[in-house]
Enzyme design. Structure first.
Site, PDB file in Angstrom:
ATOM      1  CG  ASP A 137      -2.046  -0.888   1.235  1.00 42.70           C
ATOM      2  OD1 ASP A 137      -2.424  -1.748   0.254  1.00 42.70           O
ATOM      3  OD2 ASP A 137      -2.089  -1.317   1.871  1.00 42.70           O
ATOM      4  NE  ARG A 138      -1.192   7.264  -1.187  1.00 41.61           N
ATOM      5  CZ  ARG A 138      -2.006   8.290  -1.189  1.00 41.61           C
ATOM      6  NH1 ARG A 138      -1.596   9.000  -2.122  1.00 41.61           N
ATOM      7  NH2 ARG A 138      -2.895   8.650   0.026  1.00 41.61           N
TER       8      ARG A 138
END
Length: 296
Positions: A137-138
């Site tokens: 995920d970012r």
């Protein structure tokens, strides 16, 4: 980026077909089809070979795993810092910082990890196809594997599917989980009306998370986590459901000013079997300073 793989036919392989030898080397049916589509993608002793052809002891088998003109045309090269943990002709291991996405997306067409990797190879005068094997995920930091050609990508994705690739995470959660170690077995589904958020639901898919508490301090706990399944947001959803959301998780908990780039989740260790070197490899990345300061 061109990648040529060569091997010498052994006495045990004498008289076997090219197809049989490719299978022994770990080539999937799809990869063999790709090799056949590349001009002179398969050669025996410098001459074009077909998969039904037989090889003799001492013959040299030459395979074109990647052509020099292959490139991810829709990813714009943009210079940026890269923390390279390991690199060879087949594999790139990166320590991704929190706050940047892996792939370009709406609103992030030029600030993804893929943009930086493309610029890194462009600076060397090389074309490159970006093939992320595992994704983060970012807001998650840590280790990621990027395959340099289709054969490595196929092999590592198969390892993930067969649960041979082992990934270990460090997470800082709110509160103190009880028991201190254990296994979470709760199915996960997409939340109705949302394209991003996930929830624990009896209608979801199986999700299994193993965890162990390393220490607790100042209202937080540092956990080591291993995933048996790899569902979207699995760690974040499981611990939020138990009342212990990840520190700084804006989606499943509360964002923290101490962690402006994301939540307290870090891919600490990655163990995989290198399909070309034919050996197990283990990579580690220490907990980033902002997360270390939070638990200290």
């Amino acid at each position: 980026m061109e990648r040529i793989f060569t091997t010498v036919i052994s006495q045990q392989q004498d008289g076997q077909t090219v197809a049989s030898i490719l299978k022994q080397l770990g080539f999937s049916n799809g990869m063999v089809r790709r090799l056949k589509r590349i001009p002179n993608g398969i050669q025996l002793n410098g001459k074009h070979a077909k998969t039904p052809d037989t090889a003799q002891t001492g013959d040299q088998l030459r395979l074109v795993l990647e052509t020099a003109d292959a490139v991810s045309e829709h990813i714009v090269p943009v210079k940026g810092d890269l923390d390279i943990v390991y690199e060879d002709l087949d594999l790139l291991i990166l320590n991704k910082p929190a706050g940047i996405p892996v792939h370009p997306s709406q609103g992030h067409f030029e600030d993804s990890l893929a943009n930086r990797v493309m610029a890194y190879y462009q600076n060397q005068g090389l074309n490159f196809v970006f093939r992320a094997v595992n994704r983060l995920d970012r807001g998650t930091s840590g280790l990621m594997a990027v395959a340099k050609h289709s054969f490595t990508q196929d092999a590592l994705c198969s390892q993930m599917g067969e649960k041979l690739m082992q990934r270990s995470y460090l997470a800082i959660v709110c509160g103190t989980p009880q028991p201190a170690s254990g296994t979470i077995r709760l199915p996960i589904a997409r939340e109705e009306g949302s394209t991003i958020k996930r929830i624990v639901s009896p209608n979801g898919v199986e999700a299994i998370t193993h965890y162990q508490t390393i220490r607790s301090n100042n209202g937080y706990s540092l956990l080591r986590i291993q995933l048996e399944t790899g569902r979207t947001h699995q760690i974040r959803v499981h611990f939020s459901h138990l009342g212990h959301p990840l520190a700084g998780d804006f989606l499943y908990g509360t964002q923290l000013p101490e962690l402006p780039q994301g939540h307290a989740l870090h891919s600490e260790q990655l163990k995989l079997y290198h399909p070309i070197l034919r050996k197990w490899m283990v990579f580690t990345a220490p907990l980033p300073k902002p997360l270390q300061q939070l638990i200290d």
